[in-house]
Design a protein around this motif. Structure first.
Motif, PDB file in Angstrom:
ATOM      1  N   PHE A   1       0.866  -1.169   0.000  1.00  0.00           N
ATOM      2  CA  PHE A   1       0.000   0.000   0.000  1.00  0.00           C
ATOM      3  C   PHE A   1       0.902   1.218   0.000  1.00  0.00           C
ATOM      4  O   PHE A   1       1.845   1.306   0.788  1.00  0.00           O
ATOM      5  N   ALA A   2       0.659   2.166  -0.880  1.00  0.00           N
ATOM      6  CA  ALA A   2       1.484   3.366  -0.957  1.00  0.00           C
ATOM      7  C   ALA A   2       0.594   4.595  -0.970  1.00  0.00           C
ATOM      8  O   ALA A   2      -0.520   4.564  -1.491  1.00  0.00           O
ATOM      9  N   GLN A   3       1.105   5.663  -0.394  1.00  0.00           N
ATOM     10  CA  GLN A   3       0.382   6.920  -0.380  1.00  0.00           C
ATOM     11  C   GLN A   3       1.349   8.036  -0.740  1.00  0.00           C
ATOM     12  O   GLN A   3       2.434   8.141  -0.159  1.00  0.00           O
ATOM     13  N   THR A   4       0.960   8.850  -1.710  1.00  0.00           N
ATOM     14  CA  THR A   4       1.798   9.982  -2.082  1.00  0.00           C
ATOM     15  C   THR A   4       1.671  11.064  -1.009  1.00  0.00           C
ATOM     16  O   THR A   4       0.737  11.034  -0.196  1.00  0.00           O
ATOM     17  N   THR A   5       2.581  11.997  -1.019  1.00  0.00           N
ATOM     18  CA  THR A   5       2.554  13.051  -0.011  1.00  0.00           C
ATOM     19  C   THR A   5       1.322  13.940  -0.126  1.00  0.00           C
ATOM     20  O   THR A   5       0.959  14.611   0.833  1.00  0.00           O
TER      21      THR A   5
ATOM     22  N   GLY B   1      -1.654  12.632  -0.639  1.00  0.00           N
ATOM     23  CA  GLY B   1      -2.775  11.826  -0.177  1.00  0.00           C
ATOM     24  C   GLY B   1      -3.336  10.816  -1.149  1.00  0.00           C
ATOM     25  O   GLY B   1      -4.259  10.090  -0.797  1.00  0.00           O
ATOM     26  N   ASN B   2      -2.849  10.742  -2.380  1.00  0.00           N
ATOM     27  CA  ASN B   2      -3.345   9.733  -3.318  1.00  0.00           C
ATOM     28  C   ASN B   2      -2.910   8.346  -2.853  1.00  0.00           C
ATOM     29  O   ASN B   2      -1.749   8.143  -2.506  1.00  0.00           O
ATOM     30  N   GLU B   3      -3.853   7.406  -2.864  1.00  0.00           N
ATOM     31  CA  GLU B   3      -3.569   6.053  -2.405  1.00  0.00           C
ATOM     32  C   GLU B   3      -3.515   5.103  -3.580  1.00  0.00           C
ATOM     33  O   GLU B   3      -4.288   5.221  -4.530  1.00  0.00           O
TER      34      GLU B   3
ATOM     35  N   ASN C   1      -4.823   2.152  -8.938  1.00  0.00           N
ATOM     36  CA  ASN C   1      -5.591   3.200  -8.290  1.00  0.00           C
ATOM     37  C   ASN C   1      -6.606   2.539  -7.368  1.00  0.00           C
ATOM     38  O   ASN C   1      -7.429   1.736  -7.823  1.00  0.00           O
TER      39      ASN C   1
ATOM     40  N   THR D   1      -8.445   4.537  -5.046  1.00  0.00           N
ATOM     41  CA  THR D   1      -9.240   5.613  -4.467  1.00  0.00           C
ATOM     42  C   THR D   1     -10.673   5.152  -4.246  1.00  0.00           C
ATOM     43  O   THR D   1     -11.281   5.454  -3.232  1.00  0.00           O
TER      44      THR D   1
ATOM     45  N   ASN E   1       7.305   9.903  -1.869  1.00  0.00           N
ATOM     46  CA  ASN E   1       6.688   9.581  -3.158  1.00  0.00           C
ATOM     47  C   ASN E   1       7.494   8.531  -3.917  1.00  0.00           C
ATOM     48  O   ASN E   1       7.533   8.530  -5.144  1.00  0.00           O
TER      49      ASN E   1
ATOM     50  N   ARG F   1       4.417   9.038  -8.685  1.00  0.00           N
ATOM     51  CA  ARG F   1       3.632   9.955  -9.523  1.00  0.00           C
ATOM     52  C   ARG F   1       3.871   9.733 -11.005  1.00  0.00           C
ATOM     53  O   ARG F   1       2.946   9.775 -11.796  1.00  0.00           O
TER      54      ARG F   1
END
Length: 182
Positions: free
Chosen positions: A38-42, A44-46, A61, A63, A91, A108
């Motif tokens: 599980f990854a989350q960008t700074t 907030g995108n999961e 994706n 979301t 990221n 990203r």
């Protein structure tokens, strides 16, 4: 692979008294899946990142769990991708492989971000990171555990990792393959 979701095919056998478990198959690999992270960008995108014997990293994706979509695939290594690890506040996700390499991928743009590391003498099987995201570890079939510093650019601001350097090697740290670091 399968996961718990609010929709999909209900499977009473799989729930084992833990509530409803639903199955949904996500198609993105042509061979066995070795790791899921599980990854989350700074911002907030999961997303989920998966890897496997097909040498592929797949970015998903998540979301909306009812509409999980494959965003991007990249041939990440020349042999099976054995491990994945998101680096906090950066990221980035790290992949480890049977080809002895460790690579850093952008969450990203999905591109390789730092020069690959080839410090192990055999497959790199696992990785772990400190909560700060400044130090990470790899373990491998060569029985070694290696410790790395992640150098941050611009006065130690998160999201700006500029380089990675080997800090210490624990050779023959185990009698057999290092299969997991927690």
């Amino acid at each position: 692979f399968f996961f718990q979701a609010e929709d999909g095919i209900r499977d009473a056998q799989e729930s084992r008294g833990l509530g409803d478990v639903y199955k949904r198959q996500l198609l993105g690999h042509s061979a066995g899946v070795r790791a899921i992270a599980f990854a989350q960008t700074t911002d907030g995108n999961e997303m989920l990142v998966s890897s496997g014997d097909d040498k592929i990293l797949a970015f998903w994706n998540i979301t909306d769990l009812s509409q999980i979509q494959l965003i991007y695939q990249v041939q990440a290594h020349s042999m099976a991708v054995l491990g994945l690890l998101p680096i906090p506040f950066s990221n980035l996700v790290v992949s480890t492989s049977r080809d002895r390499s460790v690579k850093f991928w952008g969450l990203r743009d999905f591109e390789e971000k730092l020069p690959q590391i080839k410090a192990h003498k055999n497959a790199v099987t696992c990785t772990a990171v400190t909560r700060s995201g400044k130090i990470f570890f790899t373990g491998g079939q060569d029985r070694c555990v290696m410790v790395y510093d992640l150098k941050h650019l611009e006065g130690n601001q998160p999201c700006k990792i500029g380089s990675c350097s080997l800090r210490q090697t624990f050779e023959n740290a185990h009698e057999d393959c290092v299969s997991d670091i927690v």
